[in-house]
Design a protein around this motif. Structure first.
Motif, PDB file in Angstrom:
ATOM      1  N   GLY A  30       0.845  -1.387   0.145  1.00  0.00           N
ATOM      2  CA  GLY A  30       0.117  -0.007   0.158  1.00  0.00           C
ATOM      3  C   GLY A  30       0.940   1.195  -0.114  1.00  0.00           C
ATOM      4  N   LEU A  31       2.070   1.298  -0.490  1.00  0.00           N
ATOM      5  CA  LEU A  31       2.882   2.345  -0.347  1.00  0.00           C
ATOM      6  C   LEU A  31       3.316   2.744  -1.828  1.00  0.00           C
ATOM      7  N   ARG A  32       2.887   2.053  -2.843  1.00  0.00           N
ATOM      8  CA  ARG A  32       3.368   2.540  -4.311  1.00  0.00           C
ATOM      9  C   ARG A  32       2.970   4.029  -4.513  1.00  0.00           C
ATOM     10  N   LEU A  33       3.532   5.070  -4.604  1.00  0.00           N
ATOM     11  CA  LEU A  33       2.944   6.476  -4.829  1.00  0.00           C
ATOM     12  C   LEU A  33       2.799   6.570  -6.350  1.00  0.00           C
ATOM     13  N   ALA A  34       3.474   6.034  -7.191  1.00  0.00           N
ATOM     14  CA  ALA A  34       3.435   6.210  -8.505  1.00  0.00           C
ATOM     15  C   ALA A  34       4.025   5.016  -9.480  1.00  0.00           C
ATOM     16  N   GLU A  35       3.634   5.088 -10.857  1.00  0.00           N
ATOM     17  CA  GLU A  35       3.929   3.885 -11.443  1.00  0.00           C
ATOM     18  C   GLU A  35       5.296   3.917 -12.316  1.00  0.00           C
ATOM     19  N   ARG A  36       5.848   5.461 -12.269  1.00  0.00           N
ATOM     20  CA  ARG A  36       6.993   5.846 -12.869  1.00  0.00           C
ATOM     21  C   ARG A  36       7.724   6.554 -11.669  1.00  0.00           C
ATOM     22  N   ALA A  37       9.153   6.156 -11.478  1.00  0.00           N
ATOM     23  CA  ALA A  37       9.888   7.173 -10.478  1.00  0.00           C
ATOM     24  C   ALA A  37       9.837   8.398 -10.781  1.00  0.00           C
ATOM     25  N   GLU A  38       9.666   8.844 -12.119  1.00  0.00           N
ATOM     26  CA  GLU A  38       9.935  10.245 -12.431  1.00  0.00           C
ATOM     27  C   GLU A  38       8.402  10.987 -11.819  1.00  0.00           C
ATOM     28  N   ASP A  39       7.551  10.196 -11.657  1.00  0.00           N
ATOM     29  CA  ASP A  39       6.189  11.053 -11.126  1.00  0.00           C
ATOM     30  C   ASP A  39       6.230  11.216  -9.858  1.00  0.00           C
ATOM     31  N   VAL A  40       7.329  10.735  -8.933  1.00  0.00           N
ATOM     32  CA  VAL A  40       7.264  10.725  -7.530  1.00  0.00           C
ATOM     33  C   VAL A  40       7.337  12.003  -6.977  1.00  0.00           C
ATOM     34  N   ARG A  41       8.444  12.797  -7.527  1.00  0.00           N
ATOM     35  CA  ARG A  41       8.888  14.147  -6.976  1.00  0.00           C
ATOM     36  C   ARG A  41       7.550  15.021  -7.369  1.00  0.00           C
ATOM     37  N   PRO A  42       7.171  15.028  -8.604  1.00  0.00           N
ATOM     38  CA  PRO A  42       6.107  16.277  -8.937  1.00  0.00           C
ATOM     39  C   PRO A  42       4.917  15.801  -7.878  1.00  0.00           C
ATOM     40  N   LEU A  43       4.445  14.606  -7.629  1.00  0.00           N
ATOM     41  CA  LEU A  43       3.372  14.335  -6.733  1.00  0.00           C
ATOM     42  C   LEU A  43       3.604  14.721  -5.354  1.00  0.00           C
ATOM     43  N   VAL A  44       4.923  14.519  -4.567  1.00  0.00           N
ATOM     44  CA  VAL A  44       4.962  15.248  -3.297  1.00  0.00           C
ATOM     45  C   VAL A  44       4.978  16.779  -3.358  1.00  0.00           C
ATOM     46  N   LEU A  45       5.714  17.326  -4.147  1.00  0.00           N
ATOM     47  CA  LEU A  45       5.514  18.834  -4.563  1.00  0.00           C
ATOM     48  C   LEU A  45       4.316  19.328  -4.354  1.00  0.00           C
ATOM     49  N   TYR A  89      17.636  10.378   5.106  1.00  0.00           N
ATOM     50  CA  TYR A  89      18.895   9.790   5.927  1.00  0.00           C
ATOM     51  C   TYR A  89      19.049   8.324   5.826  1.00  0.00           C
ATOM     52  N   ARG A  90      17.861   7.652   5.781  1.00  0.00           N
ATOM     53  CA  ARG A  90      17.959   6.103   5.653  1.00  0.00           C
ATOM     54  C   ARG A  90      16.952   5.389   4.844  1.00  0.00           C
ATOM     55  N   ASP A  91      17.214   4.613   3.997  1.00  0.00           N
ATOM     56  CA  ASP A  91      16.647   3.732   3.318  1.00  0.00           C
ATOM     57  C   ASP A  91      15.370   3.251   4.426  1.00  0.00           C
ATOM     58  N   SER A  92      15.681   2.847   5.461  1.00  0.00           N
ATOM     59  CA  SER A  92      14.778   2.096   6.414  1.00  0.00           C
ATOM     60  C   SER A  92      13.525   3.186   6.719  1.00  0.00           C
ATOM     61  N   ALA A  93      13.775   4.419   6.451  1.00  0.00           N
ATOM     62  CA  ALA A  93      12.633   5.405   6.717  1.00  0.00           C
ATOM     63  C   ALA A  93      11.822   5.595   5.328  1.00  0.00           C
ATOM     64  N   PHE A  94      11.994   5.105   4.344  1.00  0.00           N
ATOM     65  CA  PHE A  94      11.209   5.247   3.300  1.00  0.00           C
ATOM     66  C   PHE A  94       9.708   4.781   3.329  1.00  0.00           C
ATOM     67  N   GLY A  95       9.495   3.653   3.917  1.00  0.00           N
ATOM     68  CA  GLY A  95       8.139   3.190   4.170  1.00  0.00           C
ATOM     69  C   GLY A  95       7.323   4.263   5.179  1.00  0.00           C
ATOM     70  N   ARG A  96       7.996   4.693   6.054  1.00  0.00           N
ATOM     71  CA  ARG A  96       7.273   5.709   7.048  1.00  0.00           C
ATOM     72  C   ARG A  96       6.858   6.858   6.005  1.00  0.00           C
ATOM     73  N   LEU A  97       7.642   7.416   5.242  1.00  0.00           N
ATOM     74  CA  LEU A  97       7.412   8.642   4.437  1.00  0.00           C
ATOM     75  C   LEU A  97       6.259   8.299   3.630  1.00  0.00           C
ATOM     76  N   ALA A  98       6.470   7.071   2.951  1.00  0.00           N
ATOM     77  CA  ALA A  98       5.518   6.900   1.828  1.00  0.00           C
ATOM     78  C   ALA A  98       3.897   6.725   2.580  1.00  0.00           C
ATOM     79  N   GLY A  99       3.957   6.056   3.595  1.00  0.00           N
ATOM     80  CA  GLY A  99       2.920   6.075   4.450  1.00  0.00           C
ATOM     81  C   GLY A  99       2.123   7.346   4.679  1.00  0.00           C
ATOM     82  N   LEU A 100       3.158   8.368   5.101  1.00  0.00           N
ATOM     83  CA  LEU A 100       2.704   9.775   5.570  1.00  0.00           C
ATOM     84  C   LEU A 100       1.940  10.524   4.286  1.00  0.00           C
ATOM     85  N   VAL A 101       2.625  10.205   3.061  1.00  0.00           N
ATOM     86  CA  VAL A 101       2.248  10.552   1.783  1.00  0.00           C
ATOM     87  C   VAL A 101       0.921  10.004   1.645  1.00  0.00           C
TER      88      VAL A 101
END
Length: 500
Positions: free
Chosen positions: A278-293, A327-339
């Motif tokens: 439940g943490l996939r934010l976009a189908e393409r990596a290049e779409d993630v940055r504009p999404l969070v901005l 700072y840490r790869d291990s924090a990616f899940g928490r950030l995606a969950g917040l988004v």
């Protein structure tokens, strides 16, 4: 610069505490003017840490220009070699920050470091002035001024810095009013002097050291000033040592660091493997940055109620959460969950603990104190407005924060010591290790440190993202290079590269 969440508060205490600490030491102890006292070691093992960890208290002059005057107390720690026959010296762990605890760092990493170095060292560290078990300082700041998104100067949604200017002035005035001599003594130069006093109290002619993040600058200054007392030095995740800017330059460089690092998160968040989580934010990596901005911009306009009463998720809190997660790869899940929570109208987002309440006053005092005491910052407010406007266009992930005004622009006291210029003069006994995509101390800044050292140093570049490398991200090549240097003294013949 951080180890590091508190170091992330670098621009990422009650008055009574600081006053009492000074008053209680107003009459210097009998040893102050003569021989250093013996360290009275006592067991201080904590759950999950080394069972053999010991602690002691080290008195240091409040002002080294008046060594017989008032004294402060530093908490120091030791993990003695578990193989005395193999012992070759003492290895100092220098924490990041400003504001991180060396005692805690040994608790966290001591046993692993002991195994890596095969018992060749007594492993030691200290809590710098203002940190952990050492004498504290206080600015007496209001809780709202100790919020991470306020202590770090995130501009308003429209890019205005008017509120940042007012808060920076207010913080500087509070520190001048309440901080006293203890706060004024919180400097890199004094930490370096304190380290050498610790060396003498240990009875060591030379120290080896492993400095991380801000600790690399402390180690570099120590190597410059006390080169004859250095053995093998490891600088892990370095910043640009430019003496005209020091911490101001490090802050500015974090914009580059965020840009370097964010693509790692974007690839992770677009990976199909995230779908089941439940943490996939976009189908393409290049779409993630504009999404969070875009999401941050929407939260600027309409903050969203969080599970923390009275603390909504704003655009700047989301931007700060991104900085922490990089700072840490291990924090990616928490950030995606917040988004995902921020995008779901039916859910209240759960804020990271660091953003759910104010920093302790003593932590805020030491982070602000060191960066403002080390070097004079510009005080021209219009120049900050221009810099923020340009930075918001060039580096939207940091939205002008890294170029913005801080309390240092209104700091009352001029620096006592001139920042040290790092040069190629001294022993050739330094190994630098650096991630290529570091969000806090970017590779481009580390190259400036490498250039300053000349032939004194070798650099191991690791193709990895995140902050801090040795014993921190699982890169066997990088870990091996550092361990080999600490245990044999052998460095690569030239700068080298480690694949991820």
């Amino acid at each position: 610069m951080t180890t590091y969440r508190r170091s992330a508060a670098f621009i990422a205490l009650s008055v009574t505490v600081a006053t009492t600490a000074l008053t209680g030491a107003a009459t210097p102890p009998a040893h102050a003017a003569g021989a250093l006292p013996a360290l009275d070691w006592r067991p201080c093992a904590e759950s999950g840490g080394p069972a053999a960890q010991e602690c002691a208290d080290l008195p240091v002059p409040l002002d080294y220009r008046a060594p017989d005057g008032p004294q402060l107390t530093l908490a120091v720690t030791r993990l003695r070699s578990d193989r005395p026959s193999a012992r070759r010296g003492t290895l100092l762990v220098i924490p990041g920050g400003p504001g991180s605890s060396g005692v805690q760092r040994v608790t966290q990493k001591g046993e692993q470091l002991q195994r890596e170095t095969a018992g060749q060292y007594d492993i030691v560290s200290l809590d710098p002035r203002g940190v952990g078990g050492s004498t504290k300082a206080s600015c007496g700041l209001a809780p709202e001024d100790r919020e991470m998104v306020n202590l770090r100067s995130w501009p308003a949604a429209d890019g205005s810095i008017t509120e940042n200017v007012e808060r920076s002035r207010r913080v500087a005035e509070a520190c001048a009013r309440n901080g006293g001599a203890v706060l004024r003594s919180l400097t890199t130069a004094n930490e370096v002097r304190d380290i050498d006093r610790f060396r003498q109290a240990l009875g060591e002619e030379k120290l080896s050291a492993w400095g991380s993040s801000y600790g690399t600058y402390v180690a570099a200054v120590y190597a410059q000033k006390y080169g004859r007392h250095t053995d093998r030095l490891v600088l892990d995740s370095s910043g640009d040592p430019d003496p005209s800017r020091v911490e101001q330059g490090w802050l500015a460089n974090m914009a580059v660091g965020a840009d370097d690092r964010f693509p790692d998160f974007a690839r992770w968040a677009a990976d199909p493997a995230r779908e089941a989580e439940g943490l996939r934010l976009a189908e393409r990596a290049e779409d993630v940055r504009p999404l969070v901005l875009e999401l941050a911009a929407r939260l600027d306009r309409e903050p969203k109620e969080s599970t923390t009463a009275g603390v909504p998720l704003t655009g700047n809190r989301l931007r700060q959460a991104i900085q922490l997660a990089l700072y840490r790869d291990s924090a990616f899940g928490r950030l995606a969950g917040l988004v995902q929570e921020a995008r779901d109208a039916s859910v209240k987002p759960v804020l990271p603990a660091e953003l759910a309440g104010p920093m302790p006053d003593q932590d805020a005092a030491v982070t602000v104190g060191v960066i403002c005491n080390d070097v004079r910052w510009p005080g021209n407010i219009p120049s900050y407005r221009r810099a923020v406007a340009a930075d918001r266009v060039k580096h939207p992930l940091t939205a002008g924060m890294t170029a913005n005004i801080t309390p240092c622009a209104f700091w009352k006291d001029a620096p006592v010591d001139r920042p040290t210029r790092i040069t190629d003069e001294g022993p050739s006994n330094i190994l630098m290790i650096q991630g290529l995509r570091d969000p806090a101390t970017p590779y481009s800044g580390a190259l400036k440190m490498r250039e300053a050292f000349g032939d004194r140093a070798r650099l191991v570049a690791v193709d990895h993202g995140g902050h801090a490398v040795y014993l921190g991200n699982g890169n066997a090549c990088g870990d091996s290079a550092v361990t080999t240097f600490l245990t044999t003294g052998k460095r690569p013949e030239r700068d080298t590269y480690c694949a991820d």
